[in-house]
Design a protein around this motif. Structure first.
Motif, mmCIF file in Angstrom:
data_model
loop_
_atom_site.group_PDB
_atom_site.id
_atom_site.type_symbol
_atom_site.label_atom_id
_atom_site.label_comp_id
_atom_site.label_asym_id
_atom_site.label_seq_id
_atom_site.Cartn_x
_atom_site.Cartn_y
_atom_site.Cartn_z
ATOM 1 N N LEU A 1 -4.223 0.019 -12.795
ATOM 2 C CA LEU A 1 -4.660 -0.694 -11.592
ATOM 3 C C LEU A 1 -4.997 -2.154 -11.895
ATOM 4 O O LEU A 1 -4.736 -3.044 -11.079
ATOM 5 N N ALA A 2 -5.558 -2.395 -13.076
ATOM 6 C CA ALA A 2 -5.826 -3.783 -13.475
ATOM 7 C C ALA A 2 -4.514 -4.551 -13.637
ATOM 8 O O ALA A 2 -4.406 -5.723 -13.244
ATOM 9 N N SER A 3 -3.498 -3.887 -14.186
ATOM 10 C CA SER A 3 -2.185 -4.513 -14.342
ATOM 11 C C SER A 3 -1.544 -4.779 -12.987
ATOM 12 O O SER A 3 -0.860 -5.792 -12.794
ATOM 13 N N VAL A 4 -1.743 -3.869 -12.050
ATOM 14 C CA VAL A 4 -1.217 -4.041 -10.699
ATOM 15 C C VAL A 4 -1.806 -5.298 -10.049
ATOM 16 O O VAL A 4 -1.081 -6.118 -9.488
ATOM 17 N N VAL A 5 -3.116 -5.439 -10.136
ATOM 18 C CA VAL A 5 -3.781 -6.607 -9.546
ATOM 19 C C VAL A 5 -3.280 -7.888 -10.193
ATOM 20 O O VAL A 5 -2.971 -8.868 -9.514
ATOM 21 N N SER A 6 -3.179 -7.879 -11.518
ATOM 22 C CA SER A 6 -2.720 -9.069 -12.243
ATOM 23 C C SER A 6 -1.279 -9.421 -11.874
ATOM 24 O O SER A 6 -0.946 -10.575 -11.613
ATOM 25 N N SER A 7 -0.420 -8.416 -11.830
ATOM 26 C CA SER A 7 0.990 -8.639 -11.539
ATOM 27 C C SER A 7 1.222 -9.141 -10.121
ATOM 28 O O SER A 7 2.140 -9.930 -9.868
ATOM 29 N N SER A 8 0.391 -8.684 -9.172
ATOM 30 C CA SER A 8 0.601 -9.032 -7.764
ATOM 31 C C SER A 8 0.398 -10.515 -7.479
ATOM 32 O O SER A 8 0.801 -10.997 -6.427
ATOM 33 N N SER A 9 -0.216 -11.235 -8.403
ATOM 34 C CA SER A 9 -0.370 -12.685 -8.222
ATOM 35 C C SER A 9 0.897 -13.435 -8.625
ATOM 36 O O SER A 9 0.994 -14.644 -8.428
ATOM 37 N N ARG B 1 -3.608 -10.472 -2.129
ATOM 38 C CA ARG B 1 -4.811 -10.049 -1.414
ATOM 39 C C ARG B 1 -4.664 -8.632 -0.871
ATOM 40 O O ARG B 1 -5.604 -7.831 -0.906
ATOM 41 N N CYS B 2 -3.486 -8.332 -0.353
ATOM 42 C CA CYS B 2 -3.229 -6.997 0.184
ATOM 43 C C CYS B 2 -3.328 -5.949 -0.926
ATOM 44 O O CYS B 2 -3.953 -4.899 -0.753
ATOM 45 N N ILE B 3 -2.729 -6.242 -2.075
ATOM 46 C CA ILE B 3 -2.764 -5.301 -3.195
ATOM 47 C C ILE B 3 -4.180 -5.138 -3.726
ATOM 48 O O ILE B 3 -4.604 -4.021 -4.072
ATOM 49 N N GLN B 4 -4.937 -6.202 -3.788
ATOM 50 C CA GLN B 4 -6.333 -6.093 -4.212
ATOM 51 C C GLN B 4 -7.095 -5.157 -3.282
ATOM 52 O O GLN B 4 -7.904 -4.330 -3.718
ATOM 53 N N SER B 5 -6.840 -5.287 -1.979
ATOM 54 C CA SER B 5 -7.478 -4.406 -1.009
ATOM 55 C C SER B 5 -7.035 -2.958 -1.221
ATOM 56 O O SER B 5 -7.851 -2.034 -1.182
ATOM 57 N N ALA B 6 -5.742 -2.750 -1.472
ATOM 58 C CA ALA B 6 -5.224 -1.395 -1.692
ATOM 59 C C ALA B 6 -5.836 -0.770 -2.942
ATOM 60 O O ALA B 6 -6.186 0.418 -2.948
ATOM 61 N N VAL B 7 -5.951 -1.543 -4.004
ATOM 62 C CA VAL B 7 -6.545 -1.046 -5.249
ATOM 63 C C VAL B 7 -7.986 -0.623 -5.017
ATOM 64 O O VAL B 7 -8.442 0.415 -5.518
ATOM 65 N N ASN B 8 -8.733 -1.397 -4.238
ATOM 66 C CA ASN B 8 -10.112 -1.039 -3.933
ATOM 67 C C ASN B 8 -10.203 0.208 -3.068
ATOM 68 O O ASN B 8 -11.100 1.036 -3.244
#
Length: 290
Positions: free
Chosen positions: A67-75, A113-120
């Motif tokens: 999930l941390a990789s997902v947030v990082s990659s989404s930027s 931002r959308c992915i950060q929301s989804a991860v949360n």
């Protein structure tokens, strides 16, 4: 696997968030007045596996890394896949696969931002689940402990239909033109004909042939499930499609889907936002009194 994910429309118990998570979720949902960006965070559906992992387990550690990789990659990218522990000495129960994807017309900053929301949110709606999928209007997030990447899946996940349009020959002609065009998508496709617009998208892990097959299926389901609706959307396991007549983009559902989980998440997010604002105000007041 995908078939282990249980879709639902009933309330789930949502665990409390830490103070750090409260701030992270609050600010990830702040879009500086961008109405369209706020829509990207709207809850569509979720699915959770019935299998649960233990807190502090190897799987939980690998999932947090994913999930941390997902947030990082989404930027940096609007789509990516991940495999943590695959091909190593990690026991099978510790391996986790995942992917995320944003809608094709979302800017990278709004995608992030959308992915950060989804991860949360995914941990709120699917606590301790070995597999989970979360669809927001602007992005999709999924993880599993079994490899699902690259596999075609046309199972129905969600549908939404507006009120019907009767005896409008022009509308049906325009709608059919749009729906005939959508299966030609390679990834993401926008189409319009007169007052009718639509878009469709496959997940990026599908081959061109599987994408075409999925889109053909979803367009067929739009017609079968929603009939003469002025607006409709259908989500399958690996693709989705939507169309609407002018003025019907924000349509009310006439389907039997009851988005109680979405309402629950919305309430929780609202409470979190209020608490975050209160904490900030109290902090400012305390500093002013020092």
């Amino acid at each position: 696997m995908l078939r282990s994910l249980q879709l639902y429309s009933t309330h789930k118990t949502i665990p409390a968030l830490s103070l750090t998570s409260l701030f992270f979720l609050f600010f990830s949902l702040s879009n500086h007045g961008c109405i369209y960006c706020v829509r990207a965070h709207i809850f569509i559906y979720a699915g959770c596996s019935q299998e649960k992992y233990q807190p502090n387990s190897l799987f939980e550690g690998n999932l947090n890394s994913l999930l941390a990789s997902v947030v990082s990659s989404s930027s940096e990218a609007t789509y990516n896949t991940f495999a943590i522990g695959n091909g190593t000495s990690t026991p099978p129960e510790g391996v986790v696969y995942g992917l995320y994807q944003c809608r094709g017309d979302l800017k990278i900053i709004d995608c992030s931002r959308c992915i950060q929301s989804a991860v949360n949110q995914i941990g709120l709606v699917c606590p301790y689940s070995y597999g989970a999928a979360l669809q927001l209007e602007g992005c999709y997030l999924r993880y599993e402990h079994i490899d699902f990447l690259g596999q075609l899946d046309t199972g129905l996940r969600y549908k939404k239909c507006s009120k019907s349009v009767n005896n409008d020959v022009e509308f049906f002609r325009r709608r059919d033109d749009v729906l005939a065009d959508l299966p030609t998508a390679i990834g993401f496709k926008v189409s319009s004909s007169g007052s009718v617009q639509g878009y469709a998208q496959c997940l990026g892990d599908l081959s061109s042939a599987d994408c075409s097959s999925c889109l053909t299926d979803v367009v067929g389901k739009l017609k079968i499930l929603c009939g003469s609706a002025a607006a409709a959307e259908v989500y399958l396991g690996k693709c989705y499609a939507r169309y609407w007549a002018s003025g019907y983009y924000d349509f009310s559902s006439d389907s039997s889907n009851v988005d109680d989980v979405g309402k629950t998440v919305a309430i929780i997010v609202g409470v979190i936002a209020g608490l975050a604002i209160l904490i900030v105000l109290l902090s400012v007041c305390c500093k002013a009194m020092d």
